[in-house]
Design an enzyme around this catalytic site. Structure first.
Site, PDB file in Angstrom:
ATOM      1  N   ASP A   1       0.853  -1.191   0.000  1.00 21.14           N
ATOM      2  CA  ASP A   1       0.000   0.000   0.000  1.00 21.14           C
ATOM      3  C   ASP A   1       0.896   1.252   0.000  1.00 21.14           C
ATOM      4  OD1 ASP A   1      -2.494   1.242   0.119  1.00 21.14           O
ATOM      5  OD2 ASP A   1      -2.550   1.279   2.296  1.00 21.14           O
TER       6      ASP A   1
ATOM      7  N   ASP B   1      -9.108   4.042  -2.176  1.00 24.16           N
ATOM      8  CA  ASP B   1      -9.943   4.450  -1.059  1.00 24.16           C
ATOM      9  C   ASP B   1     -11.167   5.222  -1.525  1.00 24.16           C
ATOM     10  OD1 ASP B   1      -8.019   3.248   0.367  1.00 24.16           O
ATOM     11  OD2 ASP B   1      -7.056   5.086   1.036  1.00 24.16           O
TER      12      ASP B   1
ATOM     13  N   GLU C   1       2.810   5.085  -3.907  1.00 23.91           N
ATOM     14  CA  GLU C   1       2.845   6.050  -5.035  1.00 23.91           C
ATOM     15  C   GLU C   1       4.194   6.746  -5.151  1.00 23.91           C
ATOM     16  OE1 GLU C   1       0.421   5.760  -2.730  1.00 23.91           O
ATOM     17  OE2 GLU C   1      -0.864   4.654  -4.123  1.00 23.91           O
TER      18      GLU C   1
END
Ligand SMILES: *[C@@H]1O[C@H](CO)[C@@H](O)[C@H](O)[C@H]1NC(C)=O
Ligand SMILES: *[C@@H]1O[C@H](CO)[C@@H](O)[C@H](O)[C@H]1NC(C)=O
Ligand SMILES: *[C@@H]1O[C@H](CO)[C@@H](O)[C@H](O)[C@H]1NC(C)=O
Ligand SMILES: CC(=O)N[C@H]1CO[C@H](CO)[C@@H](O)[C@@H]1O
Length: 868
Positions: free
Chosen positions: A424, A552, A427
């Site tokens: 997770d 999300d 980025e």
């Protein structure tokens, strides 16, 4: 604040059109052309005074055109010195050229010499697919512009990750590619991943694809010029023009051709198609155990339990909270799950706590694996555990370090025996909003420091690692990133990687490289098993390593609908079959009716996980009796179809064909299908048309021309419009769709192998509660004839987990000619007694046959014939 940002984004959208008159830039002129049957190379030289729009024009370029295969054309425009960044081949291998002949190729390249422009034409029709003549190429040190003319209102798809319409808008639209944390997955903004590929569909004349092999931050503008001419324009802050044109001509062929360029998606383990439950904010292991028990008590099959960062000690990777998730108890819990043939997955984040007594940091520092600031110290920022450093996934020693940490913590005997990992925040997300938060975050200064300063590269080394002397922090051309600057809430773009490239050029590859290294670590752990990995951030080619979910989102009907568009973009265009949304939504409070609908919709998406935020109320399916009922039924149906889905995944991983597809993939000439993004096909045989409006029990949807059968009732929908030649299909309105129902139709001409895995399917057995049980159940075969009374289908079988199943797999083709079912193919998998026990032919509309059935026993370890 959010409104302000939106307004700014809008303003910048308008400013681009008027930013710089295109005509003031001179473009390039072509010299030194050399060409052969399969290639053309030439020099491009700046054709006049530099315009230096946002940086310096590069004077000398080189053009290389290759007819790589009969359906793939490669056009590369690079700086002659070869310093401008190009994606490392080790990160995204280039497809080998087969040196096809320009005479036989489906695409044709032609050019104008001065100013230089080029066209790509479909040889068979003369259709111009790409035409850069409207404006001169601009190729600067930190800005590149290439515009192509397009037909009016083109049907364009892809260019994700986004949550916009599946068919992209054609005017005033900007797609920004810059991987970014994007809570609430807002529309018209850059999200977690970058996929610079689009498919353009031109109805009867074909579909083609265009992939820009560039990791640069970019805005892709789709609009109309002042003269009303349609265009698509790339505006990048780096990289080269590296275009792969994919000829199709069918949409499915473009999917396969794109997979040839970026790599085939990884085959997933069978169990990963089960139902997954996760939640951020579960207080302790006792609570997690209750979740498992409550699912079991509710009779809802739960395949895999996932832990978000709650299990960690102070949110540190490779740790367990000593009080809330004691390691020995967690280990015991995982063993219990395994004893019930269930699975366990944990999250890992790339941000590594900067703390002298934290083992993973110490060992990583010793191996020199973290990214560095200008003075040679570790580059630091903020993530869940506090002040962190980030691995440089490009450095070879990082793989050794990460693998060792994974092998140790997840040791099957002494550690947590996970079945897969979830990566997770890659980025990478940095909670440091700007350049100033670091000073306040610095806690301990006596930590091991990096020894070496990375010296800037000598200019002119021709390694594609990025031009020296650029402003890597604040380039003049500003892409429409939804955060204020390139480096906001991520890693500084002026950081140098171990190979000399910089984050400015490799930002969009951070998660791809983390996924690759993490998959390889999982393979070291279990060398013969298919790894299961889920990643939030992606780039073209990430599906070689990991599954993806859509991030999300919100517990709203809006995002329920968005999940279908995202599913279509990822599966059909981005070469990403194993995807799905957080079912019932991540942020906010899930409403009962919406959650019931989403529990069902999710069951028809390849990756099926319920997940919610710490701030959101619990939303496990069993918490409402209506949602529990919907989920039981949805999962029962999914598990009957599990081998149909698995077979689709297998072929996606073998050929690049898509698993979920839009209607136009199968009805490319039916213009009524081009914009549909509330329905999808799961494989070639099932059309899913969920209820899409808030709180209603009806839905109107499109059934293309042909024969369709209701999946649940088997009733045949005869083709009302077949008489009107060439006309499309029909719009059907279904009312009274209960909260546990979803309209699904079987496409005439299909054969579906279904497992007898639910209590209602006459198996005389109970509902299969795990995919392992499903895998041991017998099959029934459903034949849904087309208008000519014929049908075909396929089934892939293996043990569900081996990385290499060669010699131990079956690929079975079914054919129905109106009277006989034939099963032929390759039979290598030992089914251990699993057989076909029933063949059902749905009403073929001939002579009032109605539905017909033959019971029997047909083994699946060799061909067979069933006559009616
Ligand atoms: C294609 O041509 C290139 C350059 O001549 C050569 O290196 C390569 O081996 C050729 N590939 C094939 C498949 O013939
Ligand atoms: C599980 O179900 C029990 C009995 O209904 C309930 O008291 C408990 O709160 C539930 N726990 C969780 C985590 O769902
Ligand atoms: C990047 O730029 C920032 C802002 O100018 C500066 O503080 C920092 O030292 C630079 N880092 C590197 C690695 O050059
Ligand atoms: C794609 C999409 O609809 N995203 C929505 C996610 O939820 C937030 C909050 O409700 C909306 O603002 C977004 O538009």
């Amino acid at each position: 604040m959010i409104m302000m940002l939106k307004l700014l984004a809008l303003l910048s959208l308008f400013s681009i059109a008027s930013a710089a008159p295109l005509a003031t830039c001179p473009g390039y002129r072509v010299t030194n052309v050399q060409s052969g049957d399969s290639y053309l190379v030439a020099d491009l030289t700046l054709a006049g005074t530099s315009c230096n729009l946002y940086s310096e024009d590069i004077t000398n370029l080189r053009l290389t055109v290759e007819y790589q295969t009969d359906t793939r054309l490669h056009v590369l425009i690079e700086d002659r010195e070869q310093n401008v960044f190009q994606i490392q081949d080790s990160i995204l291998p280039r497809p080998p050229s087969q040196n096809s002949s320009s005479q036989t190729a489906a695409l044709r390249f032609t050019y104008e010499a001065n100013p230089f422009s080029f066209k790509v034409t479909r040889a068979s029709t003369g259709d111009v697919l790409f035409d850069t003549s409207p404006s001169p190429l601009i190729f600067e040190t930190q800005y590149l512009r290439l515009r192509t003319r397009l037909p009016p209102n083109p049907n364009l798809y892809g260019l994700g990750e986004h949550s916009d319409s599946f068919r992209l808008p054609t005017s005033g639209y900007k797609r920004t590619l810059w991987n970014s944390e994007a809570p609430y997955i807002p529309q018209n903004q850059n999200l977690y991943g970058s996929h610079p590929v689009y498919f353009e569909h031109r109805g009867g004349t074909g579909t083609h694809g265009v992939f820009l092999r560039s990791a640069a931050g970019m805005d892709i503008v789709i609009g109309k010029s002042d003269a009303g001419e349609q265009y698509l324009e790339y505006n990048t802050i780096g990289g080269v023009v590296d275009l792969y044109f994919l000829a199709g001509p069918g949409p499915e062929e473009v999917s396969k051709q794109y997979a040839e360029v970026v790599g085939l998606p990884a085959m997933m383990p069978y169990w990963s198609l089960g139902f997954h439950q996760c939640k951020y904010g579960w207080p302790d292991l006792g609570h997690v155990k209750q979740v498992v028990k409550n699912y079991s008590d509710a009779g809802i099959p739960l395949e895999a339990l996932w832990d978000d960062i709650d299990y960690m000690d102070n949110k540190l990777d490779f740790s367990t909270d000593p009080v809330r998730y004691p390691k020995d108890q967690l280990k015991g819990f995982v063993e219990e799950l395994h004893g019930k043939d269930m699975r366990y997955v944990q999250i890992l984040d790339p941000g590594i706590r900067y703390k002298s007594d934290y083992g993973p940091f110490k060992r990583g520092a010793e191996k020199n694996v973290f990214l560095k600031a200008a003075d040679g110290s570790w580059y630091r920022g903020l993530q869940w555990p506090g002040e962190v450093v980030w691995p440089d996934w490009i450095a070879p020693q990082t793989k050794e370090w990460w693998t060792t940490e994974i092998l140790t913590f997840y040791d099957p005997n002494n550690g947590i025996d996970v079945d897969g990992l979830w990566i997770d925040m890659n980025e990478a997300s940095n909670m440091c909003a700007d350049t100033t938060c670091l000073s306040s975050a610095q806690e301990t200064r006596s930590l091991p420091q990096s020894q070496t300063v990375i010296s800037p590269r000598a200019p002119g080394d021709g390694q594609h690692l990025g031009l020296p002397n650029r402003d890597l922090f604040t380039p003049q051309y500003q892409i429409a990133n939804h955060y204020p600057t390139l480096s906001s809430r991520t890693l500084f773009t002026n950081i140098t990687n171990s190979d000399g490239s910089t984050q400015y050029d490799t930002h969009n590859l951070y998660a791809l490289t983390m996924s690759s290294v993490s998959r390889s670590a999982l393979l070291s752990r279990s060398p013969t098993k298919r790894p299961f990995l889920l990643t939030r951030s992606t780039f073209s080619g990430s599906s070689r390593f990991a599954a993806h979910w859509f991030g999300d989102n919100f517990s709203s009907w809006v995002d329920y609908r968005a999940s279908i568009r995202q599913l279509l973009s990822f599966s059909a265009v981005h070469n990403y079959p194993m995807v799905g949304s957080d079912v019932c939504g991540f942020n906010g409070q899930a409403q009962e009716k919406m959650c019931a609908r989403w529990a069902i919709l999710g069951a028809w998406q390849p990756f099926y996980r319920n997940h919610a935020d710490i701030s959101a109320p619990d939303q496990e399916f069993y918490r409402w009796s209506s949602v529990a009922a919907a989920a039981r039924k949805a999962i029962a149906t999914r598990y009957r179809l599990l081998d149909y889905i698995y077979t689709g995944l297998y072929f996606a991983s073998k050929t690049g064909e898509s698993l979920v597809k839009p209607l136009w993939f199968l009805y490319p000439e039916d213009a009524a299908t081009f914009a549909i993004d509330t329905q999808f096909l799961l494989g070639d045989s099932l059309l899913v048309s969920p209820v899409v409006e808030d709180d209603v029990q009806s839905v109107s949807f499109y059934l293309p021309q042909g024969v369709w059968y209701d999946f649940f009732t088997h009733s045949r929908i005869s083709d009302q419009t077949s008489a009107s030649a060439g006309a499309g299909g029909q719009t059907i309105t279904v009312t009274g769709v209960d909260w546990d129902q979803i309209p699904v139709y079987i496409r005439g001409g299909s054969i579906l192998p279904l497992r007898l895995s639910d209590a209602s399917s006459d198996s005389g057995q109970e509902q299969a509660m795990t995919t392992k049980e499903v895998h041991q159940r017998n099959f029934e075969i459903i034949i849904a004839p087309d208008q000519n009374g014929k049908a075909k289908g396929r089934l892939y079988l293996d043990d569900g987990e081996s990385l290499d199943s060669s010699g131990r797999e079956s690929e079975i083709e079914f054919r129905w000619d109106g009277a006989r079912l034939e099963a032929r193919g390759k039979f290598g998998y030992d089914t251990k007694g699993v057989v076909v026990v029933r063949v059902v032919v749905l009403d073929d509309g001939v002579n009032g046959n109605g539905e017909r059935k033959v019971e029997g026993e047909w083994g699946l370890m060799g061909g067979f014939t069933v006559s009616f």
